[in-house]
Scaffold this motif. Structure first.
Motif, PDB file in Angstrom:
ATOM      1  N   UNK A 295      36.346  43.992 -47.218  1.00 17.88           N
ATOM      2  CA  UNK A 295      36.905  42.466 -45.987  1.00 17.88           C
ATOM      3  C   UNK A 295      35.038  41.535 -45.908  1.00 17.88           C
ATOM      4  N   UNK A 296      34.352  42.180 -45.868  1.00 18.18           N
ATOM      5  CA  UNK A 296      32.990  41.719 -44.799  1.00 18.18           C
ATOM      6  C   UNK A 296      32.486  40.605 -46.165  1.00 18.18           C
ATOM      7  N   UNK A 297      32.370  41.252 -47.497  1.00 16.76           N
ATOM      8  CA  UNK A 297      30.966  40.405 -48.521  1.00 16.76           C
ATOM      9  C   UNK A 297      32.675  39.734 -49.024  1.00 16.76           C
ATOM     10  N   UNK A 298      34.059  39.303 -48.443  1.00 14.76           N
ATOM     11  CA  UNK A 298      34.899  38.488 -49.060  1.00 14.76           C
ATOM     12  C   UNK A 298      35.083  37.320 -48.375  1.00 14.76           C
ATOM     13  N   UNK A 299      34.501  37.552 -46.892  1.00 11.33           N
ATOM     14  CA  UNK A 299      33.756  36.307 -46.405  1.00 11.33           C
ATOM     15  C   UNK A 299      32.467  35.721 -45.645  1.00 11.33           C
ATOM     16  N   UNK A 300      33.295  33.847 -46.008  1.00 16.69           N
ATOM     17  CA  UNK A 300      31.723  33.088 -45.722  1.00 16.69           C
ATOM     18  C   UNK A 300      32.273  32.272 -44.043  1.00 16.69           C
ATOM     19  N   UNK A 301      31.568  31.778 -43.041  1.00 20.15           N
ATOM     20  CA  UNK A 301      31.667  31.020 -41.958  1.00 20.15           C
ATOM     21  C   UNK A 301      30.849  29.686 -42.606  1.00 20.15           C
ATOM     22  N   UNK A 302      31.839  28.720 -42.751  1.00 22.03           N
ATOM     23  CA  UNK A 302      30.587  27.384 -42.936  1.00 22.03           C
ATOM     24  C   UNK A 302      30.801  26.627 -41.380  1.00 22.03           C
ATOM     25  N   UNK A 303      29.957  25.890 -40.928  1.00 19.13           N
ATOM     26  CA  UNK A 303      29.640  25.060 -39.537  1.00 19.13           C
ATOM     27  C   UNK A 303      29.201  24.215 -39.851  1.00 19.13           C
ATOM     28  N   UNK A 304      28.873  22.896 -39.281  1.00 18.91           N
ATOM     29  CA  UNK A 304      28.498  21.712 -39.576  1.00 18.91           C
ATOM     30  C   UNK A 304      27.232  21.908 -38.241  1.00 18.91           C
ATOM     31  N   UNK A 305      25.894  21.469 -38.688  1.00 23.47           N
ATOM     32  CA  UNK A 305      25.210  21.336 -37.615  1.00 23.47           C
ATOM     33  C   UNK A 305      25.078  19.893 -36.760  1.00 23.47           C
ATOM     34  N   UNK A 306      25.200  19.958 -35.168  1.00 26.90           N
ATOM     35  CA  UNK A 306      24.722  19.238 -34.454  1.00 26.90           C
ATOM     36  C   UNK A 306      23.618  18.782 -33.996  1.00 26.90           C
ATOM     37  N   UNK A 307      23.284  19.141 -32.587  1.00 27.67           N
ATOM     38  CA  UNK A 307      21.740  18.662 -32.514  1.00 27.67           C
ATOM     39  C   UNK A 307      20.575  20.390 -33.052  1.00 27.67           C
ATOM     40  N   UNK A 308      19.582  19.032 -33.575  1.00 26.97           N
ATOM     41  CA  UNK A 308      18.616  20.172 -33.962  1.00 26.97           C
ATOM     42  C   UNK A 308      17.723  20.085 -33.236  1.00 26.97           C
ATOM     43  N   UNK A 309      17.132  20.893 -32.241  1.00 29.31           N
ATOM     44  CA  UNK A 309      15.795  20.593 -30.858  1.00 29.31           C
ATOM     45  C   UNK A 309      14.367  21.423 -31.579  1.00 29.31           C
ATOM     46  N   UNK A 310      13.466  20.742 -31.489  1.00 28.73           N
ATOM     47  CA  UNK A 310      12.355  21.331 -31.928  1.00 28.73           C
ATOM     48  C   UNK A 310      11.407  20.724 -30.474  1.00 28.73           C
ATOM     49  N   UNK A 311      11.239  22.665 -30.233  1.00 34.59           N
ATOM     50  CA  UNK A 311      10.483  21.820 -28.170  1.00 34.59           C
ATOM     51  C   UNK A 311       8.869  22.707 -28.508  1.00 34.59           C
ATOM     52  N   UNK A 312       8.174  21.654 -28.923  1.00 32.41           N
ATOM     53  CA  UNK A 312       6.984  21.490 -29.005  1.00 32.41           C
ATOM     54  C   UNK A 312       6.039  22.840 -28.635  1.00 32.41           C
TER      55      UNK A 312
END
Ligand code: LLP
Length: 431
Positions: A295-312
């Motif tokens: 099953x491993x390569x028969x699966x994929x997970x999709x997400x939507x990006x929320x917060x993007x944090x750049x800690x300089x």
């Protein structure tokens, strides 16, 4: 691309012929997707290779713990392979799928009396018995039903598979099975043979998961076949089945080794034939229990990006709308994954970020140090590859986060096979 079912067209990542961005638009995120053709191909690869290697009695048992949903059990039924189940819940899933339980093998180091009764009422094919107490419990239940229950005995052959400790199970001091080295394997064999309502059919071992040692099954078969021959000589019992457990590793990243499963199984076949000739025993009906590699390569997970944090001067974070609740494997095992910004496949990946989840703990990491495009922003799509195994089946409701839906992508059609959990689902048990 590490999986055959992936492609890039324009800016977009495609999986099983579908634009991943469109899947999120249609079904929401986070989302587990499964490629039906890939699942079937993986099942067929084992079934075909095993018959060729060991003879026509051989067959794979899909280890449902890797991803236990009715839609996959239905495919296992159609492909005429067996299954390995580990709890009443997994048995109930198989029943709902209409899977013929006579082809199911019931594992677990600690089956409760209720589990044993439930499995036997539904006429499970085999128990894979872990210990002497369980032999007694099965004898009692089978006697009360007036049946003779088929069993295999789970033995520990004393093999270190060189995988991570949490998934290593074949060593003498394992919590699973009865050790050959200590004499307990022989004791439990004699015990099982003495029982009127127990039909001992053979032996089982499982040395570990995500194993890349290509000779692991050869070493396991070596030890187990010697034991089989020894038992024949000492007790007269000739085992008709030998189950070598699950375990070919899968590629999560380009750096993981490539394993040619067919070639490997054929090599194990040659060894088994040779060893049986040497020992003067017939080749038993061989079973293997692949979960991850089905099953491993028969699966994929999709997400939507929320917060993007750049800690300089320090670090970047890309947060997604799921996390350790739908994929706890990095948090648990430090497991590697390949991660893409699926709608920006052509952009150069000049920034490094930890892709993290939405849960209230710092360990909620899907993957650290991922190369992403500088432009990554809220609303982008993240794809985590090779998540078909041990993701949905290990998902939790930590932080009361509902579990994602699972969508099965067929050649021409697609359907939701597990619906997204709702807030009502989360509150169902609260009185
Ligand atoms: N048979 C038995 C008796 C097992 O214990 C296992 C896995 C399998 C078959 C299937 O092994 P596979 O083909 O999937 O490697 N949660 C961990 C994996 C635990 C594996 C437990 N047993 C992970 O996410 O890596």
């Amino acid at each position: 691309m590490i999986c055959k079912n992936l492609a890039v067209q324009g800016d977009d990542l495609f999986f099983a012929g579908r634009k991943t961005k469109d899947l999120v638009k249609k079904y929401g995120s986070p989302l587990y997707v499964l490629d039906e053709e890939r699942l079937r191909e993986n099942m067929r690869l084992y079934a075909r290779s095993m018959k060729q290697a060991f003879g026509k009695e051989a067959k794979p048992l899909y280890a449902g713990k890797a991803n236990c949903i009715t839609a996959i059990h239905r495919l296992a039924k159609e492909e005429k392979i067996g299954i390995d189940v580990v709890s009443s819940g997994e048995i109930a899933t198989a029943l709902k799928a209409g899977f013929p339980l006579k082809n199911a093998y019931f594992h677990s180091n600690n089956k409760t009396d209720e589990d044993i009764a439930f499995a036997m009422q539904h006429r499970i094919g085999y128990f894979v018995v872990d210990n002497a107490e369980e032999v007694e419990a099965i004898e009692k239940e089978a006697a009360s039903l007036g049946i003779r229950q088929k069993i295999l005995l789970r033995l520990t052959p004393g093999i270190d598979p060189h995988t991570y400790e949490a998934v290593s199970t074949g060593k003498v001091d394992s919590k699973f099975g009865s050790a050959i080295e200590t004499g307990q394997a022989e004791e439990i064999t004699r015990l099982a043979l003495s029982k009127e309502h127990v039909e001992l059919c053979g032996f089982h071992c499982h040395v570990g998961s995500q194993v890349f040692d290509s000779d692991i099954f050869v070493r396991a078969a070596d030890s187990m076949l010697s034991f089989l021959a020894e038992m024949r000589q000492k007790t007269g019992f000739l085992a008709g089945e030998l189950d070598l457990g699950g375990g070919y590793g899968v590629r999560y990243c380009e750096s993981d080794p490539v394993i040619d499963i067919e070639k490997n199984i054929l090599q194990v076949g040659e060894f088994v034939h040779e060893k049986c000739r040497e020992l003067g025993i017939p080749v038993p009906a061989i079973r293997m229990e692949p979960g991850r590699s089905i099953v491993a390569d028969a699966g994929l997970t999709l997400y939507t990006v929320g917060t993007v944090k750049r800690i300089r001067g320090y670090k970047n974070y890309v947060s997604v709308d799921g996390g350790m609740t739908d994929n706890p494997r990095y948090a648990l095992y430090g497991s590697p994954y390949t991660v893409y910004i699926a709608n920006k496949m052509q952009e150069e990946t000049t920034m490094t970020a930890d892709v993290v989840g939405r849960c209230c703990e710092s360990g909620d990491i899907i993957q650290p140090g991922v190369a992403v495009p500088e432009s990554v922003q809220r609303g982008d799509i993240v794809a985590v590859l090779t998540t078909g195994a041990y993701n949905y089946s290990m998902a939790s409701n930590y932080n009361r986060v509902p579990r994602p839906a699972v969508v099965m992508l067929g050649k021409d059609e697609e359907k939701i096979v597990v619906r997204r959990e709702t807030l009502e689902d989360l509150l169902r048990g609260d009185l």
